[in-house]
Design a protein around this motif. Structure first.
Motif, PDB file in Angstrom:
ATOM      1  N   LEU A 319      31.989 -27.827 -17.310  1.00 58.86           N
ATOM      2  CA  LEU A 319      32.348 -28.412 -16.021  1.00 58.86           C
ATOM      3  C   LEU A 319      31.225 -29.271 -15.462  1.00 58.86           C
ATOM      4  CD1 LEU A 319      34.156 -25.391 -14.326  1.00 58.86           C
ATOM      5  CD2 LEU A 319      35.180 -27.509 -15.126  1.00 58.86           C
ATOM      6  N   LEU A 320      29.986 -28.843 -15.644  1.00 54.50           N
ATOM      7  CA  LEU A 320      28.860 -29.636 -15.168  1.00 54.50           C
ATOM      8  C   LEU A 320      28.784 -30.977 -15.896  1.00 54.50           C
ATOM      9  CD1 LEU A 320      26.125 -26.860 -14.830  1.00 54.50           C
ATOM     10  CD2 LEU A 320      27.224 -28.120 -12.971  1.00 54.50           C
ATOM     11  N   LEU A 321      28.983 -30.969 -17.197  1.00 53.39           N
ATOM     12  CA  LEU A 321      28.980 -32.228 -17.954  1.00 53.39           C
ATOM     13  C   LEU A 321      30.154 -33.109 -17.553  1.00 53.39           C
ATOM     14  CD1 LEU A 321      28.005 -30.857 -21.495  1.00 53.39           C
ATOM     15  CD2 LEU A 321      26.576 -32.172 -19.930  1.00 53.39           C
ATOM     16  N   GLU A 322      31.312 -32.502 -17.357  1.00 54.31           N
ATOM     17  CA  GLU A 322      32.480 -33.279 -16.943  1.00 54.31           C
ATOM     18  C   GLU A 322      32.268 -33.876 -15.564  1.00 54.31           C
ATOM     19  OE1 GLU A 322      37.275 -32.547 -16.143  1.00 54.31           O
ATOM     20  OE2 GLU A 322      36.024 -30.977 -17.044  1.00 54.31           O
ATOM     21  N   LYS A 323      31.647 -33.110 -14.683  1.00 53.91           N
ATOM     22  CA  LYS A 323      31.367 -33.617 -13.349  1.00 53.91           C
ATOM     23  C   LYS A 323      30.399 -34.798 -13.396  1.00 53.91           C
ATOM     24  CE  LYS A 323      29.237 -32.390  -9.015  1.00 53.91           C
ATOM     25  NZ  LYS A 323      28.280 -31.495  -8.371  1.00 53.91           N
ATOM     26  N   GLY A 324      29.375 -34.713 -14.268  1.00 52.39           N
ATOM     27  CA  GLY A 324      28.434 -35.822 -14.405  1.00 52.39           C
ATOM     28  C   GLY A 324      29.100 -37.071 -14.921  1.00 52.39           C
ATOM     29  N   SER A 325      30.015 -36.920 -15.888  1.00 54.02           N
ATOM     30  CA  SER A 325      30.716 -38.095 -16.413  1.00 54.02           C
ATOM     31  C   SER A 325      31.620 -38.701 -15.354  1.00 54.02           C
ATOM     32  CB  SER A 325      31.533 -37.707 -17.650  1.00 54.02           C
ATOM     33  OG  SER A 325      32.519 -36.752 -17.303  1.00 54.02           O
ATOM     34  N   GLN A 326      32.254 -37.856 -14.504  1.00 57.68           N
ATOM     35  CA  GLN A 326      33.098 -38.383 -13.434  1.00 57.68           C
ATOM     36  C   GLN A 326      32.271 -39.125 -12.398  1.00 57.68           C
ATOM     37  OE1 GLN A 326      35.303 -35.147 -11.799  1.00 57.68           O
ATOM     38  NE2 GLN A 326      36.614 -34.889 -13.598  1.00 57.68           N
ATOM     39  N   MET A 350      21.942 -42.933 -12.137  1.00 56.96           N
ATOM     40  CA  MET A 350      22.665 -42.250 -13.200  1.00 56.96           C
ATOM     41  C   MET A 350      21.704 -41.455 -14.062  1.00 56.96           C
ATOM     42  SD  MET A 350      25.340 -45.271 -14.146  1.00 56.96           S
ATOM     43  CE  MET A 350      25.941 -44.439 -15.589  1.00 56.96           C
ATOM     44  N   GLY A 351      20.535 -42.013 -14.278  1.00 56.80           N
ATOM     45  CA  GLY A 351      19.557 -41.282 -15.071  1.00 56.80           C
ATOM     46  C   GLY A 351      19.117 -40.005 -14.396  1.00 56.80           C
ATOM     47  N   VAL A 352      18.998 -40.067 -13.060  1.00 54.76           N
ATOM     48  CA  VAL A 352      18.607 -38.854 -12.338  1.00 54.76           C
ATOM     49  C   VAL A 352      19.666 -37.783 -12.493  1.00 54.76           C
ATOM     50  CG1 VAL A 352      18.224 -37.905 -10.030  1.00 54.76           C
ATOM     51  CG2 VAL A 352      17.120 -40.036 -10.691  1.00 54.76           C
ATOM     52  N   SER A 353      20.941 -38.174 -12.370  1.00 58.19           N
ATOM     53  CA  SER A 353      21.989 -37.175 -12.505  1.00 58.19           C
ATOM     54  C   SER A 353      22.016 -36.598 -13.909  1.00 58.19           C
ATOM     55  CB  SER A 353      23.351 -37.792 -12.175  1.00 58.19           C
ATOM     56  OG  SER A 353      23.642 -38.831 -13.104  1.00 58.19           O
ATOM     57  N   ASN A 354      21.783 -37.462 -14.913  1.00 60.80           N
ATOM     58  CA  ASN A 354      21.742 -36.947 -16.287  1.00 60.80           C
ATOM     59  C   ASN A 354      20.567 -36.007 -16.471  1.00 60.80           C
ATOM     60  OD1 ASN A 354      23.978 -38.381 -17.055  1.00 60.80           O
ATOM     61  ND2 ASN A 354      22.802 -40.206 -17.669  1.00 60.80           N
ATOM     62  N   ALA A 355      19.427 -36.366 -15.886  1.00 57.15           N
ATOM     63  CA  ALA A 355      18.269 -35.494 -16.020  1.00 57.15           C
ATOM     64  C   ALA A 355      18.511 -34.157 -15.338  1.00 57.15           C
ATOM     65  CB  ALA A 355      17.038 -36.171 -15.407  1.00 57.15           C
ATOM     66  N   ALA A 356      19.179 -34.229 -14.179  1.00 58.32           N
ATOM     67  CA  ALA A 356      19.468 -32.964 -13.494  1.00 58.32           C
ATOM     68  C   ALA A 356      20.382 -32.098 -14.324  1.00 58.32           C
ATOM     69  CB  ALA A 356      20.112 -33.260 -12.130  1.00 58.32           C
ATOM     70  N   LEU A 357      21.383 -32.743 -14.947  1.00 61.13           N
ATOM     71  CA  LEU A 357      22.283 -31.956 -15.795  1.00 61.13           C
ATOM     72  C   LEU A 357      21.553 -31.398 -17.000  1.00 61.13           C
ATOM     73  CD1 LEU A 357      25.494 -34.172 -15.713  1.00 61.13           C
ATOM     74  CD2 LEU A 357      25.147 -31.944 -14.654  1.00 61.13           C
ATOM     75  N   ALA A 358      20.657 -32.194 -17.552  1.00 56.97           N
ATOM     76  CA  ALA A 358      19.891 -31.705 -18.696  1.00 56.97           C
ATOM     77  C   ALA A 358      19.011 -30.526 -18.305  1.00 56.97           C
ATOM     78  CB  ALA A 358      19.040 -32.839 -19.272  1.00 56.97           C
ATOM     79  N   GLU A 359      18.410 -30.635 -17.095  1.00 56.72           N
ATOM     80  CA  GLU A 359      17.583 -29.524 -16.624  1.00 56.72           C
ATOM     81  C   GLU A 359      18.415 -28.272 -16.424  1.00 56.72           C
ATOM     82  OE1 GLU A 359      14.355 -32.239 -14.126  1.00 56.72           O
ATOM     83  OE2 GLU A 359      15.783 -30.929 -13.100  1.00 56.72           O
ATOM     84  N   ARG A 360      19.634 -28.460 -15.902  1.00 58.30           N
ATOM     85  CA  ARG A 360      20.490 -27.298 -15.713  1.00 58.30           C
ATOM     86  C   ARG A 360      20.844 -26.652 -17.048  1.00 58.30           C
ATOM     87  NH1 ARG A 360      24.567 -30.045 -11.859  1.00 58.30           N
ATOM     88  NH2 ARG A 360      23.449 -30.048  -9.902  1.00 58.30           N
TER      89      ARG A 360
END
Length: 562
Positions: A319-326, A350-360
């Motif tokens: 869900l977190l990855l899907e939310k980031g793509s949305q 966008m990079g910040v959101s990807n980094a946050a998702l990666a950190e999660r």
């Protein structure tokens, strides 16, 4: 039936039955009798009756519509629609004691009238009792008690109930429903007005225990009572799955009454599993069942921070990855300027959101001893988007109105705020803009629905010793477990839950949102009322109970008025 119907059609055959019965009868009289028979025997013409109820247009008056549809369906004797009886004013205790002999005299006269033969049979005769609105006398509630509701009667109801614009509740008690007729009854509910939110189906044991169909995802029922239905652990499993699963969740049911059934520890565990990801149910009664300590501990565990299973952790990552793509797909449409500079500014975001998702995801995979120091900062940065959704998700559940519409509008607000503000600030309102907004809202609803259904998995979690813990269900406000088989062992679990929720409510007193149980009923179980654990639970729940808070206020108002 068919011979009589065909007799008037064939004139040479008509005298034959007449000559067999009475030879002295004249042929003319026999012809008259043969012509008069179909006129008097109009009841068998019920073979043509199924077309007539469809032609009838209901007037919105239940008494006339139900009677007309029943006669057109071939019923000669059918229940009457009567107002629901109210207690006689004589039985209401009056404060004035000046009338000395009236109370006894009125009771005596009431008992004499009840002992009359007519009143006895009228009381037990099948009826449809209705509760009327005091202003316009429209039907507000329907009560059916003690007579079998068949498939044909449900067909009549499907025509005469939809015109009732103020109908709010349908109460069925011992009406002999089967699994088949229950399916027909459920199909009838969407035809009724949107104000119908309460269904009571009590004293109707079903072999397949298909009560969970009343809690389907498309159901609009907010209050459901299933008392005295012999629901066992298997039926509780179906009901728990209807409350919530990993991929689906009921978002309309606010109160559920499962009292006076046969639910044991396993069934209570299934209900607890349904409460893990359900954020709509506010009121739950499991009174008068067979729940012991094991089931009580499972229920108490869900109401405080609990560990996510492996499948739930995997679904949360997805869900977190899907939310980031949305968010990435939505970012170009939400930009106000289509210049290349704005697009360049989007890329680092966008990079910040990807980094946050990666950190999660890294946190979920390998929570080491060094990570807790940075967890707070990461949560504050990456959890901002999640917290916004949580506020909307947690705020939606306690409402009793139309949660689906509210959810859609709340989700749409978070996504369509920027394009909606454009025309209001720069240009005047236009019809085209309204149509565009409606299309945007519809498209955003389609995107938002799958993530909103499992939104509890997106709540901020806590990492301890390599495990992921959710904050627990804080939406459930009332839990009734009176007259079960819980001992002091089960009380310990509820004591830990109440202590945690009390601390949580104190820390979050200034913030809005659900804070946990306000009423917990555990009386008349297998423990002493003077048990120290039970007294501690009562002391902790007393300041949280809104009823106990209201009593001193009433006393203060009465004292001040006197």
């Amino acid at each position: 039936m068919s011979g009589e119907a065909s007799a008037p059609g064939a004139s040479p055959r008509a005298p034959r039955p007449g000559t067999q019965k009475s030879s002295s009868s004249v042929t003319k009289k026999g012809d008259r009798g043969a012509k008069e028979k179909p006129a008097t025997v109009l009841q068998p013409v019920g073979e043509e009756e199924p077309k007539n109820p469809e032609e009838y247009q209901c007037t919105g008056v239940l008494e006339t519509d139900f009677a007309e549809l029943c006669t057109r369906s071939g019923y000669t004797d059918f229940p009457k629609v009567v107002p629901r009886p109210r207690p006689h004013p004589a039985f209401v205790p009056s404060a004035s004691m000046s009338e000395k002999p009236t109370l006894d005299d009125q009771r005596l006269s009431g008992s004499c009238s009840l002992n009359s033969l007519e009143s006895k049979y009228v009381f037990f005769r099948p009826t449809i009792q209705v509760e009327l609105e005091p202003e316009d006398k429209s039907v507000k509630e329907i009560y059916i008690r003690g007579w079998k509701v068949e498939e044909r009667i449900l067909g009549v109801f499907s025509k005469c109930l939809p015109p009732l614009s103020q109908l709010q509740a349908i109460n069925l008690w011992k009406v002999g429903l089967t699994d088949k007729t229950l399916t027909t009854f459920i199909a009838l509910l969407p035809l009724c007005t949107s104000t119908l939110r309460k269904v009571s189906l009590e004293g109707n044991p079903l072999p397949e225990q298909s009560y969970h169909k009343l809690m389907a995802l498309d159901s609009t029922i907010s209050h459901l009572s299933l008392r005295n239905n012999d629901i066992d652990d298997h039926g509780a499993q179906l009901l728990g799955q209807a409350l919530s699963t990993l991929h689906s969740c009921n978002r309309t049911l606010v109160s559920l009454n499962l009292g006076f059934n046969h639910i044991g520890d396993a069934g209570a565990g299934y209900i607890a599993d349904g409460l893990r990801l359900n954020r709509a149910l506010l009121w739950l009664s499991l009174a008068h069942n067979r729940i012991k300590d094991q089931g009580a501990l499972k229920l108490a565990e869900v109401l405080r921070p609990f560990e996510l299973t492996h499948t739930e952790v995997v679904e949360r990552r997805r869900l977190l990855l899907e939310k980031g793509s949305q968010e990435r797909s939505r970012s170009p449409s939400s930009s106000r300027h289509g210049d290349s500079k704005a697009e360049r500014e989007k890329n680092p975001l966008m990079g910040v959101s990807n980094a946050a998702l990666a950190e999660r995801s890294d946190r979920d995979r390998m929570p080491t001893a060094k990570t807790p120091r940075g967890l707070g900062k990461k949560k504050e940065k990456s959890g901002d988007g999640v917290k916004k959704e949580e506020k909307s998700g947690s705020g939606q559940s306690p409402t009793q109105g139309t949660p689906k519409k509210e959810d859609a509008t709340k989700a749409g607000k978070g996504k369509v705020t920027v394009p909606e503000q454009k025309p209001s600030k720069g240009k005047g309102p236009k019809t085209g803009n309204k149509e565009k907004r409606s299309f945007l809202l519809e498209s955003e609803q389609l995107v938002a629905e799958p993530s909103e259904v499992v939104s509890p998995l997106l709540e901020p979690v806590e990492h301890r010793e390599g495990k992921v813990f959710m904050p627990g269900n804080k939406v459930l406000l009332h839990l009734n477990l009176i007259r079960n088989r819980i001992t002091e062992v089960g009380l310990e679990g509820f004591l830990a839950t109440v202590q945690h929720q009390a601390q949580f409510s104190k820390s979050k007193s200034a913030a809005k949102g659900p804070v946990g149980l306000l009423c917990l009923s555990l009386a008349k179980n297998c423990f002493s009322p003077q048990c120290p654990t039970y007294t501690m639970i009562q002391e902790l729940m007393l300041p949280r109970d809104p009823v106990s808070k209201a009593k001193p206020r009433e006393e203060e108002t009465t004292a001040s008025s006197t």
